[in-house]
Design an enzyme around this catalytic site. Structure first.
Site, short mmCIF file in Angstrom:
data_model
loop_
_atom_site.label_atom_id
_atom_site.label_comp_id
_atom_site.label_asym_id
_atom_site.label_seq_id
_atom_site.Cartn_x
_atom_site.Cartn_y
_atom_site.Cartn_z
N GLY A 13 30.14 -4.50 34.95
CA GLY A 13 30.08 -3.50 35.00
C GLY A 13 29.31 -2.54 33.70
O GLY A 13 29.73 -3.31 31.73
N ASN A 108 35.89 -10.39 30.98
CA ASN A 108 36.71 -11.49 31.42
C ASN A 108 35.54 -12.68 32.42
O ASN A 108 36.09 -13.48 31.49
CB ASN A 108 38.12 -11.30 32.60
CG ASN A 108 39.28 -10.86 31.66
OD1 ASN A 108 39.23 -10.70 30.08
ND2 ASN A 108 39.35 -9.30 32.29
N ILE A 137 35.58 -1.51 30.13
CA ILE A 137 36.03 0.20 30.07
C ILE A 137 37.41 -0.11 30.32
O ILE A 137 38.15 0.56 30.18
CB ILE A 137 34.78 0.78 30.88
CG1 ILE A 137 35.47 1.25 32.59
CG2 ILE A 137 33.25 1.40 30.91
CD1 ILE A 137 35.03 1.82 33.58
N ASP A 138 38.10 -1.05 30.76
CA ASP A 138 39.60 -0.87 30.97
C ASP A 138 40.13 -1.88 31.06
O ASP A 138 41.16 -1.96 29.96
CB ASP A 138 39.68 -2.56 32.62
CG ASP A 138 38.79 -1.87 33.69
OD1 ASP A 138 38.71 -1.52 34.06
OD2 ASP A 138 39.08 -3.44 34.60
N MET A 180 39.62 4.91 36.93
CA MET A 180 39.10 3.07 37.59
C MET A 180 39.95 2.55 36.61
O MET A 180 40.53 3.29 35.75
CB MET A 180 37.65 2.57 36.36
CG MET A 180 36.44 3.40 37.99
SD MET A 180 34.96 3.03 37.00
CE MET A 180 34.03 2.92 38.73
N ARG A 182 41.24 -1.51 37.39
CA ARG A 182 42.42 -2.92 39.02
C ARG A 182 43.71 -2.73 38.30
O ARG A 182 44.25 -2.75 39.04
CB ARG A 182 40.95 -4.36 39.04
CG ARG A 182 41.64 -4.63 40.10
CD ARG A 182 40.39 -5.93 40.52
NE ARG A 182 39.08 -4.94 40.13
CZ ARG A 182 39.12 -4.66 41.87
NH1 ARG A 182 39.49 -5.18 43.17
NH2 ARG A 182 37.68 -4.44 42.09
N GLU A 237 43.02 3.67 40.06
CA GLU A 237 42.76 3.29 41.93
C GLU A 237 42.93 1.72 42.46
O GLU A 237 43.05 0.75 42.90
CB GLU A 237 41.03 2.39 41.60
CG GLU A 237 41.12 1.50 40.35
CD GLU A 237 39.16 1.34 40.10
OE1 GLU A 237 38.31 1.90 40.61
OE2 GLU A 237 38.88 0.76 39.61
N TYR A 295 31.57 6.66 39.25
CA TYR A 295 30.41 6.31 38.11
C TYR A 295 30.26 6.76 36.75
O TYR A 295 30.26 6.37 35.90
CB TYR A 295 29.65 5.28 38.88
CG TYR A 295 29.92 4.51 39.33
CD1 TYR A 295 30.18 3.19 39.34
CD2 TYR A 295 30.66 5.01 41.01
CE1 TYR A 295 30.14 2.41 40.27
CE2 TYR A 295 31.17 3.31 42.11
CZ TYR A 295 29.69 2.52 41.37
OH TYR A 295 30.76 1.30 41.56
N GLN A 297 32.69 7.98 35.14
CA GLN A 297 33.75 7.53 33.63
C GLN A 297 32.61 6.06 32.54
O GLN A 297 33.14 6.13 31.37
CB GLN A 297 34.67 7.35 33.76
CG GLN A 297 35.32 6.13 34.75
CD GLN A 297 36.78 6.51 36.09
OE1 GLN A 297 37.22 6.18 35.21
NE2 GLN A 297 36.41 6.51 36.94
#
Lengths: 403, 403
Positions: A13, A108, A137-138, A180, A182, A237, A295, A297
């Site tokens: 992403g 990752n 971003i995660d 966002m 996961r 999310e 999207y 963010q």
């Protein structure tokens, strides 16, 4: 140093600053005499197996600098998850084009691809240095204090909830914003950073690091609403039940999966819808609104952390230096060395590849629905300078006459 | 000039600059010797009938200036739609508190409330000047070149689609973004302002000024996807069928209505969901993503047009001057006097009250799914300075070796 070409690609992403890493790689590579040409692969690993290369040596410095300030992946990206065969194809193309240095900017999964390609080169005794440059971003890449892209997305989330809280304060009701992330709640947790006054929202934050129970959620909303006359909630999310099943998919008719076998969570407002209708139904409240930050963010232009921009550039510069001087494959990590300062280090690809970092317990409050001061201290410098602030009127109440 | 108190209130949905109008009213009123005190009503007209007043005369100039830069309504707002009886209650309270000047910052409905209150005062031969100060992100107040709040929301929408287009270009697919605006498409149309290169999205824009036909929409998406390998679409929440029924409500099980009898369109991602699933189903495409810009577009902090900020301040300053020197009720309108400059004028409340402006035909392309250059010229100066820009790598293609 190996004589030959550099190849750079972007995976996964996009982020607001991933092009800073691209530009850092190109400009730093061009300083080294042993580098003949710098190629870019279009749309990540798929561009490599299709030999869709552009010659970045011909780019002007000005245009590169401008691209560096543009969000999203300028080379294009892809969601392919290469297996061994796919990585062997990559290696075949790299050998054919006499690539000596391969830089892959990604999360990752991209680090795992880099690892397999590096192993293929080693097996074939072929001179190729593969370096993974982190971004996501995660914020879920292990060993890193944080990953480029996260600070700017966090800035967006902070500003979004700061505004949503003010909106909700003006027209009271329940507001649920879905963020966002996961497996890691770092980005959702950023919603807390806009709080200034004791009654400011978000009043609760639901993270994927904790099990989500609908009945507790409803009770929390009721409690906040009773106390403040309104309620603002930040939800990841990735929230899931005790069995690990995402709440978002429990109501979906069709479950969409990506190439990594991951259930599609973004690009849909289903979770916000579900939670809103549960609150309306169970609590009988009328003004219940949900937003899915979606999207925006990760690609919103004009909401970028200057710290993030500089680090995304630096991490790539260091990746090139490590590759040239050390001739070793690896992943560059960001370490915090002061408050606030960082340094970069090369670690073996296997130490990072395919692993997932989540929020440590010390960042999550005992209630499980808030962040701690340790998290606030951790995140604050990353958001960068000139963070907008909010102010209120003081309440000089006027005596009533009629009532 | 009438001796006595000033009352100011904020109505309807918040904007990023509505507090500039509040601050403009307070600071300008405090310059006039005939003004004894400046009150603010909490939560709009409901605060008036409940006598929930704060004394803004006691506010510091510094804090007022800081509040002016804070988005959303600092006094709070409400969605009440006062009828004659409600307005008579308002008038009763204004009379009891010896209010001589009533300033109501709001949109179409607020202007109508102002009109009825002014008429009540006139009927009672009571000295009260009522002035409506325009604001609305929808830009749907008649006689105004534009309304404060719209430029900043438009800036957000422009930046959002600029980023979404870059994201979609990096990871191709179909992206559908839903924008606020029940009857007027001005805000949705702002999505076009971020386009720079010929293949940039949004490739189509669907406005409430044109009838929405699902089969045409699907055909348009297919055509753009065939041409660009991807497709970005901007859709107004207010799109409707030939009978005028909003598309968003055609699938909703429960239709929620506000106090104005309007069907609730915002705060739900239902329209984006519907359109995405139609595209997936009819065109068999997999990567289809929808975002609903939601409350972010009207309350996001840190994405404000400087032009909008200044005009929101000026329009309130002028409202106070018109009220003090002219002793006439009315609505202040913004007229464009140059490219780019504006001036302000007081018009009778009946000329504005309860009327709705929509996009003129000259702003909509013949296809009905794009804007014209006239619209681009109209909007560009309103967005303000330092608009972020996007750049691309130039395509210096490398010859393939293996294929």
């Amino acid at each position: 140093m190996l004589e030959g070409k550099v190849l750079v690609a972007q995976g996964g992403g996009p982020t607001a600053v991933i092009n800073q890493s691209l530009v850092g790689t190109v400009l730093e590579s061009r300083k080294f005499r042993n580098v003949s040409l710098v190629y870019g692969a279009l749309h990540g690993v798929r561009g490599i197996i299709n030999e869709d290369f552009v010659d970045l040596t011909q780019e002007t410095t000005h245009n590169l600098e401008m691209v560096g300030e543009t969000p999203s992946s300028a080379l294009g990206s892809c969601r392919d998850k290469p297996d061994l065969k796919y990585c062997q194809e990559i290696f075949k193309v790299l050998r054919a084009h006499e690539i000596r240095y391969f830089f892959y900017i990604g999360g990752n999964d991209s680090s795992d691809t880099t690892r397999i390609v590096a192993e293929e080169a080693q097996k074939a005794d072929h001179p190729l240095v593969c370096v993974h440059i982190p971004k996501t971003i995660d914020n879920d890449v292990v060993l890193n204090d944080h990953t480029p892209g996260f600070p700017s997305a966090a800035r967006f989330v902070t500003q979004a909830f700061l505004g949503a809280n003010l909106d909700n304060r003006s027209l009271p009701g329940v507001y649920i914003g879905v963020v966002m992330g996961r497996h890691a709640g770092f980005l959702t947790a950023a919603a807390a950073l806009g709080k200034k006054f004791p009654d400011d929202g978000p009043h609760m934050i639901y993270l994927p690091e904790r099990t989500f129970r609908l009945e507790n959620f409803i009770a929390d909303v009721k409690s906040a609403y009773d106390r403040f006359g309104r309620c603002v909630v930040a939800v990841s999310e990735g929230i899931h039940d005790e069995a690990g099943v995402p709440i978002a998919t429990q109501l979906a008719k069709q479950v969409e999966r990506d190439a990594h076998g991951n259930v599609q969570l973004s690009g849909s407002g289903a979770l916000a819808e579900l939670l809103c209708s549960e609150v309306k139904e169970k609590l009988g409240l009328s003004r219940v609104r949900g937003d899915t930050l979606g999207y925006l963010q990760r690609s919103f232009i004009g909401c970028v952390s200057d710290i993030d921009q500089r680090e995304a550039r630096e991490v790539a510069e260091k990746a090139v230096q490590f590759a040239m001087w050390g001739e070793t494959s690896g992943s560059v990590i960001i370490e915090r060395t002061g408050y606030y300062s960082v340094d970069y280090r090369l670690v073996p690809l296997a130490a990072v590849a395919g692993k997932t970092r989540t929020m440590p317990d010390e960042f999550i409050s005992a209630s499980g629905t808030d962040v701690t001061d340790a998290y606030r201290l951790y995140l604050r410098p990353l958001l960068g300078k000139s963070m907008p602030d909010q102010y209120r009127l003081r309440r000089n109440t006027v005596a009533k006459i009629l009532t």
